[in-house]
Motif scaffolding. Structure first.
Motif, PDB file in Angstrom:
ATOM      1  N   VAL A  14       3.589   2.316   5.782  1.00 49.45           N
ATOM      2  CA  VAL A  14       2.637   3.372   5.453  1.00 49.45           C
ATOM      3  C   VAL A  14       2.262   4.090   6.748  1.00 49.45           C
ATOM      4  N   ARG A  68      -6.121  -2.009   4.639  1.00 49.89           N
ATOM      5  CA  ARG A  68      -6.023  -2.245   3.191  1.00 49.89           C
ATOM      6  C   ARG A  68      -4.644  -1.841   2.667  1.00 49.89           C
ATOM      7  N   ALA A  69      -4.110  -0.726   3.143  1.00 55.00           N
ATOM      8  CA  ALA A  69      -2.788  -0.274   2.693  1.00 55.00           C
ATOM      9  C   ALA A  69      -1.697  -1.275   3.073  1.00 55.00           C
ATOM     10  N   TYR A  70      -1.836  -1.895   4.222  1.00 53.29           N
ATOM     11  CA  TYR A  70      -0.844  -2.868   4.683  1.00 53.29           C
ATOM     12  C   TYR A  70      -1.096  -4.262   4.106  1.00 53.29           C
ATOM     13  N   THR A 102      -8.826   1.840   5.952  1.00 52.23           N
ATOM     14  CA  THR A 102      -7.848   2.208   4.920  1.00 52.23           C
ATOM     15  C   THR A 102      -6.443   1.741   5.274  1.00 52.23           C
ATOM     16  N   VAL A 103      -6.112   1.750   6.551  1.00 49.51           N
ATOM     17  CA  VAL A 103      -4.765   1.321   6.954  1.00 49.51           C
ATOM     18  C   VAL A 103      -4.609  -0.182   6.748  1.00 49.51           C
TER      19      VAL A 103
END
Length: 185
Positions: free
Chosen positions: A15, A113-115, A110-111
């Motif tokens: 991402v 959480r995305a990972y 947010t990063v």
């Protein structure tokens, strides 16, 4: 309390996001990739697991450059609850350790959480196509620095990925402090 991330989800796509670096510039995560891969490392300033291996992380990042593998570190911890992990303290930590890679601040988490980041340190190794091939430990160190001759799990995995595009099927998860999440509002 120690936290252990899940096993590698082979093929999961990296991402991208643009985050503020300790150099005062905004950096794309995927913009840090080398021609043969990228390591995305979730670290922080205060974690004893990170502190025990930070010199080895820097060594491996430098050594992986020769194989065309880029490296980026991200701090996602809640700096309000953990002031040692503030952006200003990130600058100090990076300067004191002479980081050879971008150290980025994921202020809104947010990063992470995305990972699906779980701990510090937590390593994600991607091939040249941006596909996850490694989600494992740096080496066998924990909160204490291990012997200098121990196997370099992350380095060996990323060297293999740079050469073949595929990560090792047997991987040992990293162990570290849990990501310090903000409380839901």
């Amino acid at each position: 309390m120690a936290s252990i991330p899940p096993v590698c989800d082979f093929g999961w796509k990296a991402v991208d996001a643009t985050l503020m670096g300790v150099d005062g510039e905004r950096h794309s995560i995927l913009g840090q990739a080398g021609p043969h891969g990228l390591v995305v490392a979730f670290i922080c300033n205060h974690c004893p697991y990170v502190k025990a291996v930070i010199k080895r992380i820097m060594r491996d990042a430098r050594d992986l450059e020769a194989f065309g593998v880029g490296f980026v570190a991200i701090n996602s911890n809640d700096a309000e609850a953990y002031p040692a992990d503030s952006y200003d303290n990130m600058k100090i930590f990076a300067r004191e350790n002479a980081f050879p890679f971008a150290y980025l601040h994921d202020a809104d988490q947010t990063v992470a959480r995305a990972y699906g980041a779980a701990c510090t340190p937590d390593f994600f190794g991607f091939n040249s196509a941006g596909e996850l091939q490694y989600r494992g430990r740096l080496d066998a160190s924990r909160k204490e620095e291990g012997p200098s001759d121990q196997r370099r799990d992350l380095f060996e995995a990323m060297r293999q990925i740079a050469q073949t595009g595929q990560g090792p099927r047997d991987q040992i998860a990293s162990v570290g402090c849990s990501i310090k999440w903000r409380e839901a509002v």
